[in-house]
Scaffold this active site. Structure first.
Site, PDB file in Angstrom:
ATOM      1  N   ARG A  52     -11.660   5.750 -11.420  1.00  0.00           N
ATOM      2  CA  ARG A  52     -10.339   5.735 -12.044  1.00  0.00           C
ATOM      3  C   ARG A  52     -10.285   4.763 -13.224  1.00  0.00           C
ATOM      4  NH1 ARG A  52     -12.203   6.752  -7.409  1.00  0.00           N
ATOM      5  NH2 ARG A  52     -11.603   4.733  -6.625  1.00  0.00           N
ATOM      6  N   CYS A  64      -4.550   4.059  -2.919  1.00  0.00           N
ATOM      7  CA  CYS A  64      -5.321   3.616  -4.089  1.00  0.00           C
ATOM      8  C   CYS A  64      -4.333   3.512  -5.236  1.00  0.00           C
ATOM      9  CB  CYS A  64      -6.404   4.631  -4.427  1.00  0.00           C
ATOM     10  SG  CYS A  64      -7.234   4.285  -6.004  1.00  0.00           S
TER      11      CYS A  64
END
Lengths: 218, 218
Positions: A39, A73
């Protein structure tokens, strides 16, 4: 997405469930998704977007019977809108529940998070009225980033020391509470080391899931 | 099926995975199945069979992409044959991997487990040549059963004491190693309390899953 953070989330969810027997627990379907591209790389360095893999995982969970989704997350919440649009069930937002839990503490709200979470505005966009206190570029490079990486590798004592130094810097600049805005941080950081109350979004998100399940069961 | 035991299994699986980054981990899809009827009730008291719910959960995992299944619950292995017949992918058997891990220790193999696991012969049927040392009816009623229940409720100190007493009784009758044949037991029992090496089938099963995944990746 960090698998230890997912385990931590599940542990907190099970512990937060009022249950006397196995049969009282919340039915869960869980995916550990190592196939989701990094990410932070995507947000900061033009790496491949995690959105397609995230949406596919969310749709697979819905197909497997999930009626409410949660994602332990933070950085992945940069693609929250795509994900929520791609499924037909509610998706709890980790920043919303964490910001609500930080409310009521005096002083500013310190935020420890990855550079990706910060630059994507995961917290700022969901809490525009909050008095945020953030790490300096130096603190981020020297303490927060290395602390999160150490926690991911299971080096928890080293992570606690690095993240504690970063938390105390936020306190010196007016934070009355520190929000642990990366799910690896609660694996390592303690209130004793930070010197102020900590908000653990993993725990708060787990409790929100249990509350959702109990509400639906009524 | 005990949700804390599932969390423990996942934790052990993640820790056993050689990984430097999130992307190195094993893709997992997990179901927590509180809808599965009580296994011990079914085996001992004519309660409803867990087999349909177990097979449905296994098929749902296969539909979600699982290519190998594992079940961190011993008693549920009483329906292993139905389950394995109901899916088209391998199902690791917790007793097989645990018996292999206990081999090589001198003396008998002590077995701590639920009455359901024992009466269903989960271990005896998979290890007919093993020198098993089992709890007496009194030890089962007074220590093992209450110890497992205490562990399920998170009362780990009390569970450790009760299970330790049961383990030491097995050692006095010739066990050179004690196999913790219920996934709640490793949450509580320590080698210091047992006085002999312990085999943790949860850990062994987790390692077998990682080995399977790494083997498949080659």
């Amino acid at each position: 997405m960090g698998p230890l953070a997912t385990v931590d989330f599940l542990h907190k969810l099970v512990r937060a469930t009022p249950a006397d027997a196995d049969q009282d627990h919340v039915p869960l379907v869980v995916r550990f998704c190592p196939e989701v591209p990094d990410r932070v790389q995507a947000l900061l360095h033009g790496g491949p977007s995690p959105a397609p893999a995230l949406v596919a995982a969310a749709q697979a969970l819905q197909a497997a019977g999930a009626q409410c989704l949660a994602m332990p997350c933070h950085t992945a919440h940069a693609w929250y809108d795509e994900l929520a649009a791609g499924v037909g069930v509610p998706v709890l937002h980790i920043a919303d529940v964490a910001i609500a839990a930080a409310a009521g503490h005096p002083g500013g709200v310190g935020l420890l998070c990855t550079l990706g979470t910060r630059q994507a505005g995961i917290y700022r966009r969901r809490g525009p009225g909050v008095a945020w206190v953030e790490s300096s570029a130096d603190e981020q490079d020297r303490c927060v980033g290395p602390g999160i990486r150490a926690a991911k590798l299971g080096r928890l004592a080293q992570a606690c020391e690095l993240l504690g130094e970063a938390a105390r810097a936020l306190v010196r600049r007016g934070a009355g509470v520190v929000l642990m805005g990366c799910t690896e941080i609660p694996l390592a950081l303690t209130e004793a080391e930070a010197g102020v109350p900590l908000v653990d979004p993993t725990d708060v998100l787990a409790r929100a899931c249990v509350a959702w399940a109990l509400e639906g069961a009524r």
